[in-house]
Motif scaffolding. Structure first.
Motif, PDB file in Angstrom:
ATOM      1  N   GLY A 199       4.951  10.420   3.871  1.00  0.00           N
ATOM      2  CA  GLY A 199       5.932   9.703   4.665  1.00  0.00           C
ATOM      3  C   GLY A 199       6.522   8.512   3.942  1.00  0.00           C
ATOM      4  O   GLY A 199       6.135   8.181   2.813  1.00  0.00           O
ATOM      5  N   GLU A 200       7.482   7.846   4.591  1.00  0.00           N
ATOM      6  CA  GLU A 200       8.115   6.680   3.989  1.00  0.00           C
ATOM      7  C   GLU A 200       8.725   5.791   5.062  1.00  0.00           C
ATOM      8  O   GLU A 200       8.989   6.217   6.184  1.00  0.00           O
ATOM      9  CB  GLU A 200       9.191   7.093   2.991  1.00  0.00           C
ATOM     10  N   PHE A 201       8.942   4.540   4.677  1.00  0.00           N
ATOM     11  CA  PHE A 201       9.702   3.584   5.476  1.00  0.00           C
ATOM     12  C   PHE A 201      11.095   3.441   4.869  1.00  0.00           C
ATOM     13  O   PHE A 201      11.257   3.489   3.644  1.00  0.00           O
ATOM     14  CB  PHE A 201       9.040   2.207   5.461  1.00  0.00           C
ATOM     15  N   THR A 202      12.095   3.239   5.726  1.00  0.00           N
ATOM     16  CA  THR A 202      13.420   2.858   5.259  1.00  0.00           C
ATOM     17  C   THR A 202      13.857   1.585   5.968  1.00  0.00           C
ATOM     18  O   THR A 202      13.500   1.350   7.130  1.00  0.00           O
ATOM     19  CB  THR A 202      14.470   3.959   5.523  1.00  0.00           C
ATOM     20  N   ILE A 203      14.603   0.742   5.265  1.00  0.00           N
ATOM     21  CA  ILE A 203      15.245  -0.442   5.823  1.00  0.00           C
ATOM     22  C   ILE A 203      16.736  -0.273   5.612  1.00  0.00           C
ATOM     23  O   ILE A 203      17.187  -0.085   4.469  1.00  0.00           O
ATOM     24  CB  ILE A 203      14.745  -1.734   5.152  1.00  0.00           C
ATOM     25  N   ASP A 204      17.497  -0.287   6.706  1.00  0.00           N
ATOM     26  CA  ASP A 204      18.944  -0.019   6.642  1.00  0.00           C
ATOM     27  C   ASP A 204      19.223   1.288   5.902  1.00  0.00           C
ATOM     28  O   ASP A 204      20.189   1.404   5.129  1.00  0.00           O
ATOM     29  CB  ASP A 204      19.684  -1.184   5.968  1.00  0.00           C
ATOM     30  N   GLY A 205      18.352   2.269   6.116  1.00  0.00           N
ATOM     31  CA  GLY A 205      18.551   3.600   5.545  1.00  0.00           C
ATOM     32  C   GLY A 205      18.116   3.767   4.106  1.00  0.00           C
ATOM     33  O   GLY A 205      18.222   4.861   3.544  1.00  0.00           O
ATOM     34  N   VAL A 206      17.597   2.691   3.483  1.00  0.00           N
ATOM     35  CA  VAL A 206      17.185   2.746   2.072  1.00  0.00           C
ATOM     36  C   VAL A 206      15.662   2.788   1.997  1.00  0.00           C
ATOM     37  O   VAL A 206      14.972   2.001   2.653  1.00  0.00           O
ATOM     38  CB  VAL A 206      17.722   1.530   1.289  1.00  0.00           C
ATOM     39  N   SER A 207      15.116   3.689   1.211  1.00  0.00           N
ATOM     40  CA  SER A 207      13.674   3.878   1.118  1.00  0.00           C
ATOM     41  C   SER A 207      12.974   2.670   0.513  1.00  0.00           C
ATOM     42  O   SER A 207      13.332   2.212  -0.581  1.00  0.00           O
ATOM     43  CB  SER A 207      13.366   5.117   0.257  1.00  0.00           C
ATOM     44  N   VAL A 208      11.969   2.170   1.225  1.00  0.00           N
ATOM     45  CA  VAL A 208      11.155   1.070   0.701  1.00  0.00           C
ATOM     46  C   VAL A 208      10.328   1.551  -0.474  1.00  0.00           C
ATOM     47  O   VAL A 208      10.182   0.846  -1.484  1.00  0.00           O
ATOM     48  CB  VAL A 208      10.236   0.511   1.808  1.00  0.00           C
ATOM     49  N   GLN A 209       9.791   2.757  -0.360  1.00  0.00           N
ATOM     50  CA  GLN A 209       8.908   3.270  -1.403  1.00  0.00           C
ATOM     51  C   GLN A 209       9.659   3.544  -2.717  1.00  0.00           C
ATOM     52  O   GLN A 209       9.105   3.383  -3.803  1.00  0.00           O
ATOM     53  CB  GLN A 209       8.207   4.551  -0.915  1.00  0.00           C
ATOM     54  N   LYS A 210      10.935   3.903  -2.624  1.00  0.00           N
ATOM     55  CA  LYS A 210      11.711   4.221  -3.829  1.00  0.00           C
ATOM     56  C   LYS A 210      12.547   3.050  -4.333  1.00  0.00           C
ATOM     57  O   LYS A 210      12.910   2.993  -5.510  1.00  0.00           O
ATOM     58  CB  LYS A 210      12.636   5.416  -3.553  1.00  0.00           C
ATOM     59  N   ASN A 211      12.878   2.124  -3.435  1.00  0.00           N
ATOM     60  CA  ASN A 211      13.753   1.002  -3.801  1.00  0.00           C
ATOM     61  C   ASN A 211      13.198  -0.300  -3.245  1.00  0.00           C
ATOM     62  O   ASN A 211      13.882  -1.035  -2.520  1.00  0.00           O
ATOM     63  CB  ASN A 211      15.174   1.234  -3.257  1.00  0.00           C
ATOM     64  N   GLY A 212      11.950  -0.589  -3.586  1.00  0.00           N
ATOM     65  CA  GLY A 212      11.251  -1.723  -3.013  1.00  0.00           C
ATOM     66  C   GLY A 212      11.948  -3.046  -3.214  1.00  0.00           C
ATOM     67  O   GLY A 212      12.090  -3.841  -2.293  1.00  0.00           O
ATOM     68  N   TYR A 213      12.423  -3.302  -4.422  1.00  0.00           N
ATOM     69  CA  TYR A 213      13.045  -4.604  -4.714  1.00  0.00           C
ATOM     70  C   TYR A 213      14.304  -4.791  -3.887  1.00  0.00           C
ATOM     71  O   TYR A 213      14.525  -5.856  -3.294  1.00  0.00           O
ATOM     72  CB  TYR A 213      13.372  -4.709  -6.206  1.00  0.00           C
ATOM     73  N   GLN A 214      15.116  -3.767  -3.814  1.00  0.00           N
ATOM     74  CA  GLN A 214      16.375  -3.848  -3.076  1.00  0.00           C
ATOM     75  C   GLN A 214      16.136  -4.089  -1.588  1.00  0.00           C
ATOM     76  O   GLN A 214      16.799  -4.922  -0.961  1.00  0.00           O
ATOM     77  CB  GLN A 214      17.172  -2.556  -3.269  1.00  0.00           C
ATOM     78  N   THR A 215      15.178  -3.375  -1.013  1.00  0.00           N
ATOM     79  CA  THR A 215      14.952  -3.462   0.436  1.00  0.00           C
ATOM     80  C   THR A 215      14.164  -4.707   0.826  1.00  0.00           C
ATOM     81  O   THR A 215      14.471  -5.361   1.829  1.00  0.00           O
ATOM     82  CB  THR A 215      14.206  -2.224   0.943  1.00  0.00           C
ATOM     83  N   LEU A 216      13.167  -5.072   0.038  1.00  0.00           N
ATOM     84  CA  LEU A 216      12.266  -6.146   0.447  1.00  0.00           C
ATOM     85  C   LEU A 216      12.844  -7.536   0.211  1.00  0.00           C
ATOM     86  O   LEU A 216      12.264  -8.530   0.659  1.00  0.00           O
ATOM     87  CB  LEU A 216      10.916  -5.985  -0.262  1.00  0.00           C
ATOM     88  N   ARG A 217      13.981  -7.632  -0.444  1.00  0.00           N
ATOM     89  CA  ARG A 217      14.675  -8.920  -0.536  1.00  0.00           C
ATOM     90  C   ARG A 217      15.122  -9.388   0.848  1.00  0.00           C
ATOM     91  O   ARG A 217      15.379 -10.570   1.063  1.00  0.00           O
ATOM     92  CB  ARG A 217      15.898  -8.789  -1.453  1.00  0.00           C
ATOM     93  N   LYS A 218      15.202  -8.477   1.786  1.00  0.00           N
ATOM     94  CA  LYS A 218      15.643  -8.807   3.145  1.00  0.00           C
ATOM     95  C   LYS A 218      14.497  -9.248   4.055  1.00  0.00           C
ATOM     96  O   LYS A 218      14.726  -9.549   5.223  1.00  0.00           O
ATOM     97  CB  LYS A 218      16.310  -7.575   3.787  1.00  0.00           C
ATOM     98  N   VAL A 219      13.265  -9.262   3.510  1.00  0.00           N
ATOM     99  CA  VAL A 219      12.080  -9.397   4.352  1.00  0.00           C
ATOM    100  C   VAL A 219      11.285 -10.660   4.024  1.00  0.00           C
ATOM    101  O   VAL A 219      11.070 -10.995   2.854  1.00  0.00           O
ATOM    102  CB  VAL A 219      11.162  -8.161   4.175  1.00  0.00           C
ATOM    103  N   THR A 227       0.862  -1.181   0.000  1.00  0.00           N
ATOM    104  CA  THR A 227       0.000   0.000   0.000  1.00  0.00           C
ATOM    105  C   THR A 227       0.895   1.226   0.000  1.00  0.00           C
ATOM    106  O   THR A 227       1.857   1.290   0.779  1.00  0.00           O
ATOM    107  CB  THR A 227      -0.903   0.017   1.258  1.00  0.00           C
ATOM    108  N   LYS A 228       0.600   2.187  -0.851  1.00  0.00           N
ATOM    109  CA  LYS A 228       1.409   3.399  -0.929  1.00  0.00           C
ATOM    110  C   LYS A 228       0.921   4.417   0.108  1.00  0.00           C
ATOM    111  O   LYS A 228      -0.277   4.721   0.163  1.00  0.00           O
ATOM    112  CB  LYS A 228       1.312   4.026  -2.327  1.00  0.00           C
ATOM    113  N   PRO A 229       1.820   4.954   0.931  1.00  0.00           N
ATOM    114  CA  PRO A 229       1.399   6.003   1.857  1.00  0.00           C
ATOM    115  C   PRO A 229       1.059   7.292   1.120  1.00  0.00           C
ATOM    116  O   PRO A 229       1.634   7.574   0.062  1.00  0.00           O
ATOM    117  CB  PRO A 229       2.625   6.193   2.753  1.00  0.00           C
TER     118      PRO A 229
END
Length: 306
Positions: free
Chosen positions: A60-80, A55-57
């Motif tokens: 605001g935004e979420f970051t994982i290890d400082g990287v934006s989930v909303q802008k770099n979903g594939y990169q960040t969500l590989r960790k999840v 779901t798009k906010p």
């Protein structure tokens, strides 16, 4: 200095004219179990869906290890790894066959991991059993196996104990603790079952009506909320008089017709019990307690609405 694995800043989500999440920030420490707690409709699931980019906010935004989930979903969500709402499977396939399909879908070639995760969730010896024959607890364990199959750094579980019997709840609790402590996985769990979150979480984020009321560690909750003596009696009014006038105890609260909480611990439970019985007051039980997450939750949310 705390190292945050996940940070959410000023997240807002509105459907029609209702803000289901209202300017919420959230901070998850690396290696901890974070409990997102609150009643149904508080906005917990929406927060997790925004974290997973489902779901798009609106802001605001979420970051994982400082990287934006909303802008770099594939990169960040590989960790999840995640379970959101009810887990779905191919019911006429076995648990192993479902996991093999998941590996193929994810492009994950390490099929030997299937044996490891099935062993971890205690489903290794039921290879011939179709998922349609699984209990609710077994399906939840299979869902967790699927979520951790690709070795994620983060595990997100939305109401993972809903519908489980007491034995199933204990099994899932032990599994989550093992994944966190022995495998180093950062875990986020949403739940409205406060007693269970008290047993699991290192930190809780308390939500109500789309707002984050407070983020606080369970250690701080217990340290802030000193022990007290709880008395169950057949005459709370008369017992209150004895506490105040005879024992000179001023810090107490009558909770109901039969329950009194005493916060002045200058007198022991034995002394209080003896005095009450001396004046003909029946004492059903008397015990020393410490404020729970449930009590802290209700005090905090009431205060926020005052």
């Amino acid at each position: 200095m705390k190292e945050y694995k996940i940070v959410g800043e000023h997240l807002t989500k509105q459907y029609k004219n209702r803000k289901v999440v209202n300017d919420v920030s959230m901070h998850v420490v690396n290696g901890e179990i974070y409990g997102l707690v609150g009643p149904n409709g508080a906005g917990k699931s929406t927060m997790l869906k925004m974290l997973l980019n489902l779901t798009k906010p609106d802001m605001g935004e979420f970051t994982i290890d400082g990287v934006s989930v909303q802008k770099n979903g594939y990169q960040t969500l590989r960790k999840v790894g995640a379970i959101i709402e009810n887990p779905y499977f191919y019911e006429q396939l076995t648990g192993r066959e479902n996991l093999e399909l998941h590996c193929e879908y994810m492009g994950y070639p390490n099929l030997e991991e299937i044996d490891k995760v099935l062993g971890l969730v205690s489903l290794k010896n039921i290879d011939g059993k179709h998922v349609s024959q699984y209990s609710i607890g077994m399906k939840q364990r299979l869902a967790i196996a699927r979520a951790i199959l690709t070795r994620p750094e983060i595990l997100i579980l939305d109401e993972p104990i809903n519908g489980l019997d007491p034995d199933g709840i204990i099994e899932i609790r032990r599994l989550i603790q093992e994944l966190n402590k022995e495998h180093g996985i950062t875990v986020i769990i949403s739940s409205h079952i406060l007693s269970e979150m008290e047993l699991l979480a290192d930190t809780v984020g308390i939500m109500k009506d789309g707002n984050m009321i407070q983020e606080i560690s369970m250690k701080d909750i217990h340290e802030q909320n000193a022990a007290y003596i709880e008395i169950e009696t057949d005459n709370a009014e008369k017992a209150g008089y004895i506490l105040n006038e005879i024992l000179q105890i001023k810090q107490f609260r009558v909770i109901s017709d039969g329950i009194i909480q005493v916060f002045d611990l200058s007198k022991s439970g034995k002394e209080i019990s003896s005095a009450l019985m001396k004046y003909g007051i029946g004492v059903e039980s008397i015990q020393k307690k410490q404020n729970s997450l449930e009590e802290f939750f209700f005090k905090t949310t009431r205060r926020s609405l005052a």
